[in-house]
Write a protein that holds these residues in place. Structure first.
Motif, short mmCIF file in Angstrom:
data_model
loop_
_atom_site.label_atom_id
_atom_site.label_comp_id
_atom_site.label_asym_id
_atom_site.label_seq_id
_atom_site.Cartn_x
_atom_site.Cartn_y
_atom_site.Cartn_z
N LEU C 582 0.90 -1.13 -0.03
CA LEU C 582 -0.03 0.00 0.08
C LEU C 582 0.97 1.23 0.17
O LEU C 582 0.67 2.18 -0.79
CB LEU C 582 -0.85 -0.04 1.30
N GLY C 583 1.94 1.30 0.86
CA GLY C 583 2.90 2.40 0.96
C GLY C 583 3.50 2.55 -0.47
O GLY C 583 3.53 3.63 -1.12
N ASN C 584 3.90 1.54 -0.96
CA ASN C 584 4.69 1.66 -2.36
C ASN C 584 3.62 2.16 -3.22
O ASN C 584 4.10 3.10 -4.13
CB ASN C 584 5.06 0.24 -2.76
N GLY C 585 2.43 1.83 -3.11
CA GLY C 585 1.44 2.30 -4.12
C GLY C 585 1.20 4.02 -4.03
O GLY C 585 1.31 4.57 -4.90
N ILE C 586 0.89 4.22 -2.72
CA ILE C 586 0.62 5.55 -2.44
C ILE C 586 1.58 6.64 -2.62
O ILE C 586 1.61 7.75 -3.34
CB ILE C 586 0.10 5.98 -0.84
N ARG C 587 3.05 6.02 -2.73
CA ARG C 587 4.13 6.80 -2.90
C ARG C 587 4.31 7.35 -4.60
O ARG C 587 4.50 8.47 -4.80
CB ARG C 587 5.38 5.82 -2.93
N GLU D 282 3.06 8.73 6.45
CA GLU D 282 3.84 7.82 7.30
C GLU D 282 3.95 6.58 6.13
O GLU D 282 4.95 5.81 6.16
CB GLU D 282 3.08 6.92 8.29
N LEU D 283 2.59 6.34 5.27
CA LEU D 283 2.98 5.26 4.37
C LEU D 283 3.84 5.39 3.35
O LEU D 283 4.58 4.19 2.98
CB LEU D 283 1.42 5.20 3.67
N CYS D 284 4.09 6.66 2.91
CA CYS D 284 5.04 6.86 2.06
C CYS D 284 6.24 6.84 2.54
O CYS D 284 7.39 6.11 1.92
CB CYS D 284 4.93 8.46 1.25
N ALA D 285 6.35 7.33 3.58
CA ALA D 285 7.84 6.98 4.58
C ALA D 285 8.17 5.71 4.59
O ALA D 285 9.40 5.24 4.91
CB ALA D 285 7.96 7.87 5.68
N PHE D 286 7.22 4.73 4.61
CA PHE D 286 7.68 3.06 4.93
C PHE D 286 8.73 2.65 4.34
O PHE D 286 9.46 2.17 4.96
CB PHE D 286 6.38 2.42 4.98
N LEU D 295 12.78 11.08 6.36
CA LEU D 295 12.48 12.22 7.55
C LEU D 295 11.70 13.16 6.61
O LEU D 295 10.61 13.62 7.62
CB LEU D 295 13.86 13.07 7.83
N ALA D 296 11.66 13.51 5.37
CA ALA D 296 10.54 14.50 4.92
C ALA D 296 9.35 13.92 5.16
O ALA D 296 8.16 14.57 5.32
CB ALA D 296 11.06 14.71 3.41
N TYR D 297 9.10 12.88 4.59
CA TYR D 297 7.69 12.24 4.72
C TYR D 297 7.19 12.04 6.08
O TYR D 297 5.98 12.33 6.43
CB TYR D 297 7.68 10.85 3.93
N ILE D 414 2.06 3.36 14.51
CA ILE D 414 2.71 2.04 14.34
C ILE D 414 3.84 2.36 13.37
O ILE D 414 4.79 1.60 13.42
CB ILE D 414 1.94 0.96 14.36
N ILE D 415 3.28 2.54 12.21
CA ILE D 415 3.98 2.47 10.77
C ILE D 415 5.14 3.26 10.83
O ILE D 415 6.23 2.76 10.75
CB ILE D 415 3.11 2.87 9.62
N GLU D 416 5.08 4.58 11.59
CA GLU D 416 6.19 5.38 11.79
C GLU D 416 7.11 4.70 12.58
O GLU D 416 8.54 4.90 12.32
CB GLU D 416 5.62 6.51 12.75
#
Lengths: 119, 228, 618, 491, 79
Positions: C582-587, D282-286, D295-297, D414-416
């Motif tokens: 999901l994270g990869n997609g939203i990126r 958070e999802l993008c930073a994951f 850190l920016a995300y 939690i993801i963070e």
């Protein structure tokens, strides 16, 4: 007829703003986008000045002794526009230097191809 | 596809703004602050050009911010463009034709004179520091295009810039030190329509004129300058 | 002698050891042992005194309170003792390894935060120490690199999830009742709607269940325990699991009060029954997975989950016997699980890092003291009479049978059967059987390892013979909870449905022992036979091929292993993978093209204007 | 007592003077931002007690409020000014060692001007003046992002400039519409005329201002510039950008929504926007490899959390939001400084190159770990009281919507936690076994001092949050009751 | 009087659209210069002499100059 004369300046100003924004949104070339930004600035300045305009008013300068203070145009938007013009110039100058440097690095100004910084 | 989307978005936003414009009556005197400036402008600031009195004394802090923006842009520009390299002598630039050279050598002093006139009479006639400075800068632009080989000396342009800005700030601080507020008009107002009226406004506008002139010239100089 | 001194010593000591380590390694070892012992001794003085004090008011208008009563004394004292033993054990274990100051600091920090949790008098300080414990454990689990890193990440994510759920529970309690202190909070839930109580109960149960490794939430424990350094896994499974138990008991008997807990969800299915069933499942599945393990520490890790199931099963019934059985089994399990981990640690230390049960064997001659410790530990685990495990298992069965739930009793019995199997596998593969070549010149475990092993084995035997000592403490805890205490005497428990008296059992066993010893001594003819001096159909016995402890329960393994693949673990892994995708997609939203970015701005503006024009929301 | 105008005039005056030092001596240049911000810090600290009872109101040029421009140094303004001065001061120490090549003079001027713009935005009481200072902030951050002149820097600066220019034009249109209706530019004067946001002609300027300032405050759809700008700017600048520039953008939105328009109905929209920003951040930073981009995300995520807290609308909500803002500024600045020096030493920005950094640079990695733990919100550090207050404020609303949003927030936390702990593990536990003879480079003093002052602040405020809660309470109440803000300024 | 303003505004909009359409950047720059010149004249009609001078001096002269320099140093045709 008086509708047109009433809002002609507003029409002019906002059409400039929206044409400029359309250039920024839709065009590919960076220089064209910066031209769009400068058109938006001109449009906003025109809009600010028309806010302060009074029909049949005179310029807010007491050059001749006989001028009456009542029907003078509002000086405040003119002060704001002076600042806004110079801000526009500053941003444009910086944008163009960045465009020159970007051209030196990428060899192209097509924004669709300048996509290294993503995700 | 992208053109269509941006068109739709802009139409919606245009609709919103048109609706909100309906409440703003056009062309009738609806101003509150503007009235006060026009009526009281002369005796409070002494300048006959009300716009200048608004720009410099009533909203002087804006103009201070304004100068800082121009200063930031100039510094940012030179930072991005990298080191400042004098044009090497050997570089081949085809000389401008004779007419252009004599024309620009003739026009250059006149333009400087016009620019100086505008920002010196800023508080009397329309025009002021920004417009005068811009004219001086266009004079320098003309000089670059016309007579090749002439370059403004970088150090002097910096000194002029810094002095212009500092006079503005020092005048402001003097207002503070005499117990009044920042940018208080402490010089005598003199009687209107004479050159030495309106207290610190002409001084500030002259300083701004010099500063804007040298700054815009500096910007153009950096841009024209060929650097690797 | 107020309580904040204990905490000050504990936390201050942890930092002190780090800096003293910089000066001299010797001073740091002594200091570490000293601090843990001092904490245990001070705690001993607090036996059946109860005191309360506000030790910090600086935190956001929540006064943080420390309190001690027999209930928290019992847990705190066990943790302090087990902690100091494991520090003594790790003196020689850690010397060879890398950055040792870091290890001792984290070890003391974990012990200090556990004691902080136990002594805390309100939910906020409970939460603060809980979080400190989780991140210091995380830093210690991934101490020896390699696979420990994945174990550490899995542990910290699950424990953060748990503590976040608990935080919501704490704050929603605070928003309903305006207080987080146990004494004011207990009983308030009586008149709350059962829906709200269940909501709070579920939130707390997630956090405490994760720590206590209850079946669906146990996934982090096997990798964490087997990858952590052995002395720390002794503390980890001996005491850290028990924090979850402490929390559950606190939740049921102090905050939610027994009568509310008993008729909770009476209409559909009583919460008590659900917890008991999860306890039973937690016994069954991990026990049989433990059977299949080849790595000694992983086997012990799965057995910890199983034994935690027993405790939950014990506590679930809410009668005085069930509380007694749960608490007593906690106490016993802490001792013999720490002992077993130390035994495995000693073996691992000597064979520098070998834990694979297939390649060990015959160490009985080389490390007899460790063997004896292992033997007694396993008897405690199984519940052989005369060891403390027997008494607590007996109590658990009694509560199950009295409260007429025969199926759970059968499940517990099946669990014990499985425990016997895997504990024998552990003991046999490590100590009995044939001694491989390379362990010929293995010398005994160093003294600093043997000391805790010997003391803990004696403790098992002592509490096995005199169960009265711990039971007296448990009785005073029960009277604190408002249950009528059991009738006990120094030797055992007498109640109308069955009595234990360890005295005559001990005398009988003692006498039989003496007789066997005499017979053995009397007959001269017995002679020691060398390992290779046996008949192998004419050919000489091959030196290292003949070793039947390899793949010990082969047929059973092949029969049940397809069913026991840990599908819970796969579920969590697929969850993590889906979040990552999901994270990869939203990126991908940030496409890198400025045109899109400008369109996003205009889209935001147009959206707001459109909503206002169309529906006049604002 | 001291006149708050000095907070803007001193750094501005010194910024103008810096070019002159080219003739005197090159070395003094890097100390000027140091002294300017030290003076700012001292002034804001001295103003701190006076501001708590009654905000200081200063008019410029001797003209009373509706006419001239005035500065309003209320508790909120001084809190931000103090924060800007503190972080700016510490990062200026960091820059001694960090910015070596290129003639430093331009970097220090732009750096000072950026902080002056930020202080100006925070103190002014007039919208156009707010716009002008906002422009100073934006232009100097465009130039500083492109300061190194390398390929990613220029590309990110161009994108940041285009989005920033569009945002500023929208702000200018909004100000124009407001002036057209109310005929005045003073915020208090406008606020006294605005009673409800329902009429379209008041709603459009509100939306324009929110979008314009939102671009700088990195709210969800508008923050596409942030990951590129922060990952390609010099590290001390990314620390300032994500420590100060975003927060000032957020201040502008808060001032517009709460004081100028009093638009409590738009808050529910901002509530959802905050949660979406948090989740997306958070999802993008994951799964990022580049540490600064990660850190920016996470800055985007934290901004989402702060927007959520502020838009709860209750006193404790704003209180929690401001506390989280302070905690994010301190911890994120610390993280960027520490990561910056690690990148400076290890040569590359992706996380895998940080293996074994725990051994090579023990102090910097220790500081990085504390920063990471505090951002995630673990107890003894400043992040925990912030998260605690936000959850308390959200759950006090007693309705199911907030409980669901709280669970979404905690999922994001939690993801963070997951990706921050992964980095901490790469630093400490990955890499080859530590050979005892390995040399340990100790970071130069000018890196260690700011980093460990940040660590000290994080731990002290984390353990004793009462230190700053009373100024937060007064600024939250200043934001909430709009009436006495107006009464205080207009005669 | 109204007619002149009407024509000027119409011219301005046409030249803005021209700036949008031209492929050759030099023409686009010239078109944007025409836009700001007409705007300067309009400012005069709106009784704002200061702004008219500023717009003419800065908006038309310097901005166009900078644009031309920039186009000179990059590519002239838009691709």
């Amino acid at each position: 007829m008086n509708f047109l004369s009433e809002y002609i300046y507003y029409i002019g100003a906002f059409s400039l703003i929206f044409i400029g924004l359309f250039i920024v949104l839709a065009k590919k070339n960076l220089i064209k986008v910066i031209i769009g930004l400068s058109i938006v600035d001109t449009g906003i300045n025109l809009f600010l000045i028309t806010l302060g305009y009074i029909r049949g008013g005179t310029a807010p300068v007491f050059s001749k002794p006989g001028l009456k203070a009542e029907n003078m145009v509002d000086p405040v938007p003119q002060a704001l526009v002076l600042t806004a013009i110079v801000i526009g110039v500053a941003v444009l100058a910086l944008a163009l230097t960045l465009a020159i440097k970007l051209y030196k690095h990428y060899g192209t100004l097509n924004l669709r191809k300048i996509k290294e910084q993503k995700w | 596809m992208r053109k269509l989307i941006s068109l739709i978005l802009l139409v919606i936003i245009a609709g919103g703004i048109v609706l909100s414009l309906k409440e703003i009556p056009f062309g009738i005197s609806k101003i509150k602050i503007g009235d006060y400036y026009i009526k009281k402008g002369i005796e409070e600031t002494g300048a006959t050009n009300i716009v200048t009195s608004v720009v410099v004394s009533y909203r002087g802090f804006d103009t201070l911010g304004e100068i800082t923006i121009l200063f930031t842009a100039a510094i940012g520009l030179s930072a991005v463009l990298g080191t400042y390299r004098k044009r090497k002598a050997g570089e081949k630039v085809e000389p401008p034709s004779f007419i252009v050279k004599t024309g620009c050598r003739f026009l250059f002093p006149i333009l400087l004179l016009v620019g100086a006139y505008i920002f010196i009479h800023g508080h009397l006639t329309p025009g002021g520091g920004f417009q005068g400075g811009a004219i001086i800068a266009s004079a320098f632009l003309l000089m670059y295009l016309g007579c090749e080989g002439k370059r403004i000396n970088e150090n002097t342009s910096i000194v002029v810039e810094v002095l212009g800005a500092l006079t503005f700030i020092v005048l402001g601080i003097i207002g503070l030190t005499i117990g009044k507020d920042f940018l208080f008009n402490f010089l005598p107002k003199g009687e209107p329509n004479t050159l030495l009226s309106a207290g610190i406004i002409p001084v500030i506008y002259i300083a701004i004129g010099f500063k804007v002139g040298s700054e815009l010239a500096g910007i153009i100089d950096h841009l024209i300058e060929k650097n690797q | 002698m107020n309580l904040s001194i204990i905490l000050a010593i504990a936390f201050g000591g942890a930092l002190l050891t780090y800096f003293s380590g910089k000066i001299s390694k010797k001073a740091r070892d002594v200091l570490a042992v000293l601090i843990s012992l001092v904490i245990a001794v001070i705690l001993a003085f607090f036996y059946n005194t109860s005191s309360r004090e506000i030790f910090y008011t600086g935190f956001l208008d929540f006064p943080l309170i420390l309190r001690i009563d027999t209930f928290s004394w019992f847990f705190a004292f066990t943790i302090a003792v087990i902690g100091s033993f494991s520090i003594i054990f790790s003196l020689s274990y850690i010397r060879k390894k890398g950055n040792t100051d870091y290890y001792y600091t984290m070890m003391l920090l974990v012990i200090a935060s556990m004691i902080g949790i136990i002594l805390s008098g309100d939910l906020v300080s409970f939460y603060i120490f809980w979080e400190i414990m989780s991140w210091s454990t995380f830093l210690l689990i991934s101490y020896n690199r390699g696979p420990a890193i994945a174990a550490g990440i899995k542990y910290i994510i699950m424990s953060v999830t748990g503590s976040v759920a608990m935080l919501v529970g704490i704050i929603s309690l605070y928003s309903h009742y305006g207080t987080v202190i146990y004494t004011e909070l207990s009983g308030l839930l009586y008149n709350a709607s059962s829906g709200y109580t269940i909501f709070i109960f579920v939130l707390f149960f997630i956090a405490l269940g994760i720590k206590n490794a209850i079946w669906p939430l146990h996934v982090w424990l096997p990798p964490a325990h087997s990858e952590a350094p052995s002395p720390f896994s002794a503390v980890l499974s001996g005491t850290l699991i028990k924090i979850g138990t402490y929390g559950i008991i606190l939740l049921i008997y102090v905050i939610v009060k027994i009568n509310v807990f008993l008729n909770l969800g009476e209409g559909i299915v009583s919460a008590r029954y659900i917890i008991a069933v999860t306890g039973a499942i937690t016994i069954l599945i991990p026990t049989f997975i433990a059977l299949l393990q080849d790595d000694a520490k992983r086997l012990l890790a799965w057995s910890t989950i199983a034994q935690a199931g027993y405790i939950i099963l014990g506590i679930a019934y809410g009668t005085s016997e069930s509380v007694a059985s749960g608490m007593f089994h906690f106490f016993n399990h802490a001792i013999f699980k720490a002992l077993l981990f130390m035994v495995v640690g000693a073996v691992e230390y000597r064979t520098n890092g070998v834990r694979d049960l297939n390649s060990l064997g015959g160490l009985i001659k080389k490390m007899p003291v460790t063997f004896v410790g292992g033997l007694i530990g396993i008897c405690g685990l199984i519940g052989v009479p005369l060891t403390n495990g027997f008494v607590s298992k007996w109590l658990i069965y009694k509560t199950l049978i009295i409260n007429n739930s025969p199926f759970l009793a059968f499940a517990a019995l099946l669990g014990t059967w499985g425990t016997i199997l895997y504990s024998y596998k552990l003991l046999h593969n490590m100590f009995l059987g044939q001694l491989p070549e390379k362990y010929e010149k293995l010398e005994r475990a160093p003294f600093s390892m043997q000391l805790p092993i010997v003391i803990l084995s004696l403790a098992i035997i002592l509490f096995g013979i005199l169960p009265g000592l711990p039971l007296k403490v448990i009785n005073s805890i029960e009277s604190g909870f408002g249950l009528e205490p059991l009738t006990i005497n120094i030797w055992g428990i007498t109640s109308d449905t069955g009595t234990i008296n360890m005295l005559n059992l001990f005398v009988a066993v003692f006498l039989i022992g003496i007789m066997i010893w005499l017979i053995f001594k009397g007959s001269k003819k017995s002679a020691g036979i060398g390992q290779y001096d046996n008949y192998a159909a004419g050919t000489t016995v091959p030196k290292n091929k003949y070793h039947y402890s390899v793949d010990f329960y082969g047929p059973l393994h092949r029969m049940i292993s397809p069913y026991l693949r840990d599908f819970i673990d796969d579920f969590y892994m697929s969850l993590a993978r889906s979040i990552k995708n999901l994270g990869n997609g939203i990126r991908r939203i940030y496409t890198g093209d400025v045109g899109y970015y400008a369109i996003y701005i205009m889209l935001f503006l147009a959206l707001l204007i459109f909503i206002q024009i169309k529906w006049k929301l604002w | 007592m001291v006149n708050p105008i000095l907070l803007i005039v001193i750094p501005l005056g010194l910024a103008f003077v810096v070019p002159l030092f080219r003739f005197i001596s090159k070395k003094i240049e890097k100390f000027i931002p140091f002294f300017a911000l030290l003076a700012n810090l001292i002034i804001s600290l001295t103003l701190f007690p006076h501001v708590l009872e009654k905000p200081i109101h200063v008019s410029i040029g001797g003209f009373l409020p509706p006419l001239g421009i005035n500065l309003v140094a209320g508790p909120l303004g001084i809190l931000f000014a103090m924060l800007i001065a503190l972080v700016g001061f510490l990062v200026s120490i960091y820059a001694f060692a960090y910015i070596k090549e290129k003639d430093q003079e331009k970097y220090h001027i732009l750096y000072l001007l950026l902080l002056t713009g930020a202080t100006g935005v925070v103190l002014t009481g007039d919208i156009f003046n707010l716009f002008v200072f906002f422009e100073i902030l934006c232009i100097s951050s465009y130039s500083l992002v492109a300061y190194f002149g390398d390929k990613p820097g220029i590309e990110s600066a161009v994108k940041y400039l285009i989005q920033g220019a569009v945002g500023s034009s929208l702000v200018l249109i909004g100000i124009g519409l407001l002036y057209g209706q109310f005929g005045t530019l003073n915020m208090a004067d406008i606020a006294s005329n605005i009673h409800s946001v329902h009429s379209i002609s008041v709603f459009i300027p509100l939306v324009l201002l929110i979008t314009g300032f939102g671009v700088e405050a990195a709210i969800f759809p508008l923050n596409a510039w942030l990951p590129d700008a922060h990952s390609s700017a010099p590290s001390s600048i990314s620390a300032i950008l994500s420590g100060i520039a975003i927060e000032v953008g957020l201040y502008a939105i808060v001032r517009v929504v709460f004081t100028l328009f009093g638009a409590s109905s738009i808050l529910t929209f901002l509530l959802f926007l905050g949660v979406i920003t948090l989740l997306i951040g958070e999802l993008c930073a994951f799964n990022q490899e580049n540490i600064k981009r990660m850190l920016a995300y996470s800055s985007i995520g934290q901004i989402g959390l702060i927007v959520f807290a502020l838009s709860i609308g209750s006193l404790s909500g704003i209180n929690g939001g401001l506390f989280q803002l302070v905690s994010h500024t301190l911890s994120k600045a610390l993280l960027f400084l520490a990561a910056g020096y690690m990148i400076f030493r290890s040569g590359s920005m992706n996380i895998s190159s940080f293996e074994g950094m725990g051994k090579k640079m023990p102090y910097t990695s220790f500081a990085f770990t504390i920063g990471a733990f505090s951002i995630v919100g673990l107890p003894p550090f400043i992040g925990f009281p912030g998260k605690f207050m936000i959850l308390k404020a959200a759950l006090f609303e007693q309705d199911i919507l907030f409980t669901i949003l709280v669970f979404l927030i905690l999922l994001a936390t939690i993801i963070e936690g997951a990706y921050f702990f992964r980095v901490v593990q790469t630093i400490y536990f990955k890499g080859e076994k530590s050979t005892p003879g390995q040399e340990r480079e100790i970071a130069p003093l000018s890196v260690l001092i700011p980093v460990f002052i940040f660590v000290g602040l994080i731990v002290v405020i984390g353990i004793y949050p009462k230190l700053i809660t009373e100024i937060l309470e007064s600024s939250a109440s200043e934001l909430l009751n709009r009436a006495d803000y107006i009464k205080n300024i207009l005669p | 009087m109204e007619i002149v303003i009407l024509i000027l505004v119409f011219l301005m909009i046409v030249s803005a659209i021209a700036a949008l359409i031209f492929k050759d950047l030099m023409n686009a720059v010239i078109a944007s210069c025409v836009v700001s010149l007409i705007a300067a004249v309009l400012f005069y009609f709106l009784q704002a002499p200061d702004v008219a001078m500023a717009e003419a001096a800065i908006g038309a002269a310097l901005v166009t100059g900078i644009f031309v320099i920039a186009v000179k140093r990059t590519k002239r045709f838009e691709e």
